[in-house]
Design a protein around this motif. Structure first.
Motif, PDB file in Angstrom:
ATOM      1  N   TRP A   1      -4.299  -4.469   2.960  1.00 12.32           N
ATOM      2  CA  TRP A   1      -2.891  -4.313   3.154  1.00 12.32           C
ATOM      3  C   TRP A   1      -2.685  -2.734   2.549  1.00 12.32           C
ATOM      4  CZ3 TRP A   1      -1.724  -9.275  -0.061  1.00 12.32           C
ATOM      5  CH2 TRP A   1      -2.043 -10.357   0.650  1.00 12.32           C
ATOM      6  N   PHE A   2      -1.466  -2.224   3.387  1.00 11.83           N
ATOM      7  CA  PHE A   2      -0.933  -0.959   2.982  1.00 11.83           C
ATOM      8  C   PHE A   2      -2.015   0.051   3.101  1.00 11.83           C
ATOM      9  CE2 PHE A   2       1.054  -4.162   0.031  1.00 11.83           C
ATOM     10  CZ  PHE A   2       2.610  -4.272   0.560  1.00 11.83           C
ATOM     11  N   GLN A   3      -2.602  -0.009   4.186  1.00 10.60           N
ATOM     12  CA  GLN A   3      -3.649   1.062   4.825  1.00 10.60           C
ATOM     13  C   GLN A   3      -2.754   2.510   4.746  1.00 10.60           C
ATOM     14  OE1 GLN A   3      -7.008   0.976   5.602  1.00 10.60           O
ATOM     15  NE2 GLN A   3      -6.913  -1.237   4.758  1.00 10.60           N
ATOM     16  N   ASN A   4      -3.323   3.488   4.062  1.00  9.90           N
ATOM     17  CA  ASN A   4      -2.918   4.731   4.043  1.00  9.90           C
ATOM     18  C   ASN A   4      -3.907   5.661   3.163  1.00  9.90           C
ATOM     19  OD1 ASN A   4      -1.225   7.268   3.494  1.00  9.90           O
ATOM     20  ND2 ASN A   4       0.643   5.938   3.393  1.00  9.90           N
ATOM     21  N   ASP A   5      -4.270   6.678   3.884  1.00  9.59           N
ATOM     22  CA  ASP A   5      -5.335   7.432   3.450  1.00  9.59           C
ATOM     23  C   ASP A   5      -4.715   8.776   2.881  1.00  9.59           C
ATOM     24  OD1 ASP A   5      -4.933   8.593   5.824  1.00  9.59           O
ATOM     25  OD2 ASP A   5      -6.917   8.758   6.538  1.00  9.59           O
ATOM     26  N   GLY A   6      -3.354   8.982   2.804  1.00 13.94           N
ATOM     27  CA  GLY A   6      -2.662  10.011   2.161  1.00 13.94           C
ATOM     28  C   GLY A   6      -3.097  10.245   0.775  1.00 13.94           C
ATOM     29  N   GLN A   7      -3.182  11.496   0.247  1.00 16.28           N
ATOM     30  CA  GLN A   7      -3.515  11.755  -1.020  1.00 16.28           C
ATOM     31  C   GLN A   7      -2.459  10.987  -2.165  1.00 16.28           C
ATOM     32  OE1 GLN A   7      -4.190  15.819  -2.284  1.00 16.28           O
ATOM     33  NE2 GLN A   7      -5.048  15.369  -3.918  1.00 16.28           N
ATOM     34  N   VAL A   8      -1.377  11.201  -1.668  1.00 14.31           N
ATOM     35  CA  VAL A   8      -0.112  10.656  -2.447  1.00 14.31           C
ATOM     36  C   VAL A   8      -0.354   9.135  -2.683  1.00 14.31           C
ATOM     37  CG1 VAL A   8       2.282  10.390  -2.930  1.00 14.31           C
ATOM     38  CG2 VAL A   8       1.441  12.750  -2.459  1.00 14.31           C
ATOM     39  N   ALA A   9      -0.653   8.278  -1.646  1.00 10.02           N
ATOM     40  CA  ALA A   9      -0.737   7.089  -1.728  1.00 10.02           C
ATOM     41  C   ALA A   9      -1.842   6.791  -2.477  1.00 10.02           C
ATOM     42  CB  ALA A   9      -0.895   6.548  -0.187  1.00 10.02           C
ATOM     43  N   GLN A  10      -3.213   7.379  -2.235  1.00 11.40           N
ATOM     44  CA  GLN A  10      -4.303   7.122  -2.932  1.00 11.40           C
ATOM     45  C   GLN A  10      -4.026   7.378  -4.491  1.00 11.40           C
ATOM     46  OE1 GLN A  10      -6.956   5.709  -1.809  1.00 11.40           O
ATOM     47  NE2 GLN A  10      -5.845   5.522  -0.051  1.00 11.40           N
ATOM     48  N   ILE A  11      -3.468   8.113  -5.005  1.00 14.49           N
ATOM     49  CA  ILE A  11      -2.832   8.522  -6.398  1.00 14.49           C
ATOM     50  C   ILE A  11      -1.931   7.357  -6.799  1.00 14.49           C
ATOM     51  CG2 ILE A  11      -1.733   9.982  -7.985  1.00 14.49           C
ATOM     52  CD1 ILE A  11      -2.614  12.455  -6.191  1.00 14.49           C
ATOM     53  N   ILE A  12      -0.884   6.935  -6.046  1.00 16.72           N
ATOM     54  CA  ILE A  12      -0.061   5.996  -6.517  1.00 16.72           C
ATOM     55  C   ILE A  12      -1.099   4.715  -6.671  1.00 16.72           C
ATOM     56  CG2 ILE A  12       1.638   4.391  -5.649  1.00 16.72           C
ATOM     57  CD1 ILE A  12       3.007   6.799  -4.375  1.00 16.72           C
ATOM     58  N   LEU A  13      -1.868   4.346  -5.707  1.00 11.91           N
ATOM     59  CA  LEU A  13      -2.909   2.985  -6.067  1.00 11.91           C
ATOM     60  C   LEU A  13      -3.715   3.291  -7.198  1.00 11.91           C
ATOM     61  CD1 LEU A  13      -4.030   2.284  -2.184  1.00 11.91           C
ATOM     62  CD2 LEU A  13      -2.431   0.978  -3.620  1.00 11.91           C
ATOM     63  N   MET A  14      -4.204   4.400  -7.503  1.00 10.39           N
ATOM     64  CA  MET A  14      -4.843   4.492  -8.672  1.00 10.39           C
ATOM     65  C   MET A  14      -4.089   4.262  -9.817  1.00 10.39           C
ATOM     66  SD  MET A  14      -8.123   5.521  -8.057  1.00 10.39           S
ATOM     67  CE  MET A  14      -8.665   6.428  -9.678  1.00 10.39           C
ATOM     68  N   ILE A  15      -2.898   4.895  -9.969  1.00 11.33           N
ATOM     69  CA  ILE A  15      -1.883   4.615 -11.235  1.00 11.33           C
ATOM     70  C   ILE A  15      -1.748   3.241 -11.498  1.00 11.33           C
ATOM     71  CG2 ILE A  15       0.277   5.105 -11.972  1.00 11.33           C
ATOM     72  CD1 ILE A  15       0.034   8.003 -10.280  1.00 11.33           C
ATOM     73  N   ILE A  16      -1.367   2.682 -10.370  1.00  8.11           N
ATOM     74  CA  ILE A  16      -1.094   1.195 -10.333  1.00  8.11           C
ATOM     75  C   ILE A  16      -2.096   0.298 -10.880  1.00  8.11           C
ATOM     76  CG2 ILE A  16      -0.588  -0.940  -8.875  1.00  8.11           C
ATOM     77  CD1 ILE A  16       0.990   0.784  -7.108  1.00  8.11           C
TER      78      ILE A  16
END
Length: 156
Positions: A49-64
């Protein structure tokens, strides 16, 4: 202990499949008539779900994920049953294992694919890894503990 065991098994399986077995160059490997090893890079969250390989999206997923692990660790510290403690350890180990992938590769390494063919139709499950199995088992353990585990002590 459960978290560390899951983390070690998860990372060992992924490292072996990537760098020893070289799954990327082998392509899909049939293990049984209903199970294949395939390499899938999951840049989203659970079940892709929520496929996104952008750096901002990856950082948000890491923080969550980091916040979730801290919350689960606090819950585990206050846990009063063995089942809940182990279940939370499984979830934490799986979450950290997948977070390591996200940090190291920019995506989670998934490799296990169950499938079945009925007539002319082929049905595939999501591609997953050992961390995902641990997370699902941990959630199942928490549900069991919540509904069927030891009842809470009653106030006097």
């Amino acid at each position: 202990m459960a978290a560390l065991t899951v983390l070690i098994l998860d990372q060992a399986s992924k490292l072996w499949l990537l760098f020893v077995f070289d799954l990327a160059h082998r392509g899909a490997v049939r293990v049984t008539p209903f199970f294949d090893l395939v390499l899938a890079w999951n840049v989203g969250i659970s079940f892709g779900w929520f496929q996104n390989d952008g750096q901002v999206a990856q950082i948000i997923l890491m923080i969550i994920k980091a916040v979730a692990v801290v919350v689960l660790a606090i819950w585990m510290a206050w846990s009063r049953t063995l089942i809940a403690t182990v279940a939370l350890g499984l979830i934490i180990g799986g979450a950290v294992g997948n977070a390591i992938d996200r940090f190291a590769y920019g995506a989670v390494v998934d490799f296990a694919l169950f499938h079945v063919q009925i007539g002319e139709k082929n049905f595939n499950w999501y591609v997953f890894n050992l961390a995902d199995v641990a997370i699902v088992a941990g959630v199942a353990g928490l549900l069991y503990d919540s509904f069927l585990g030891e009842p809470a002590a009653k106030a006097p």
